[in-house]
Design a protein around this motif. Sequence first.
Motif, short mmCIF file in Angstrom:
data_model
loop_
_atom_site.label_atom_id
_atom_site.label_comp_id
_atom_site.label_asym_id
_atom_site.label_seq_id
_atom_site.Cartn_x
_atom_site.Cartn_y
_atom_site.Cartn_z
N VAL A 1 0.78 -1.14 -0.08
CA VAL A 1 0.05 0.21 -0.01
C VAL A 1 0.90 1.25 -0.11
N GLN A 2 0.35 2.40 -0.31
CA GLN A 2 1.16 3.76 -0.50
C GLN A 2 1.51 3.85 1.07
N GLY A 3 2.85 4.46 1.03
CA GLY A 3 3.48 4.43 2.34
C GLY A 3 3.99 3.23 3.20
N GLY A 4 3.73 2.20 2.55
CA GLY A 4 4.20 0.80 3.01
C GLY A 4 5.56 0.61 2.72
N GLN A 5 6.21 -0.39 3.58
CA GLN A 5 7.87 -0.47 3.09
C GLN A 5 7.87 -1.64 2.44
N LEU A 6 9.02 -1.70 1.51
CA LEU A 6 9.28 -2.83 0.58
C LEU A 6 10.91 -3.04 0.94
N GLU A 7 11.12 -4.39 1.09
CA GLU A 7 12.61 -4.67 1.31
C GLU A 7 13.01 -5.57 0.08
N PHE A 8 14.27 -5.31 -0.13
CA PHE A 8 15.12 -6.03 -1.18
C PHE A 8 15.87 -6.97 -0.40
N THR B 1 15.18 -10.51 -4.15
CA THR B 1 13.90 -10.72 -3.93
C THR B 1 13.44 -9.35 -3.38
N LEU B 2 11.90 -9.15 -3.90
CA LEU B 2 11.38 -8.03 -3.25
C LEU B 2 10.23 -8.43 -2.58
N ARG B 3 10.09 -7.83 -1.23
CA ARG B 3 8.89 -8.18 -0.46
C ARG B 3 8.37 -7.23 0.23
N ALA B 4 7.25 -7.27 0.72
CA ALA B 4 6.68 -6.29 1.59
C ALA B 4 6.79 -6.41 3.00
N VAL B 5 7.07 -5.25 3.63
CA VAL B 5 7.71 -5.48 5.13
C VAL B 5 6.14 -5.54 5.88
N THR B 6 5.95 -6.67 6.82
CA THR B 6 4.89 -6.63 7.36
C THR B 6 5.10 -6.51 9.11
N LEU B 7 3.89 -6.30 9.76
CA LEU B 7 4.06 -5.99 11.27
C LEU B 7 4.87 -7.31 11.87
N ALA B 8 4.99 -8.44 11.34
CA ALA B 8 5.59 -9.58 12.04
C ALA B 8 7.29 -9.23 11.86
#
Length: 104
Positions: free
Chosen positions: A28-35, A43-50
Amino acid sequence: MTRIVRSTLGSKGQITVPKVVRERLRAVQGGQLEFVLDDDTVTLRAVTLADDPLQAWFGVAPLPEDQTVNTWIREMRDQEDEAARLAQSGQRIISLRPGEPIKL
């Protein structure tokens, strides 16, 4: 099934993440992605609360019944404003917590 999706690298090193990728990651907009770099693979993935234990705790504390976050914030600000007003008037602030015994 493997699917290849492309994006163009801009002059400032930025890319636009294609919609199909954002949807797959639930980004989502403002969410973080990590490489994640692993030898010759990225690998690209979304950062989750966990992934962030501190972020996982945000929003956990319950509010008093029939109170919204906005009303709670407004009440906290009102208390801060009252404390500032008392401090400017030269009055001594003894306690701002309801129900707490006042120690002189």
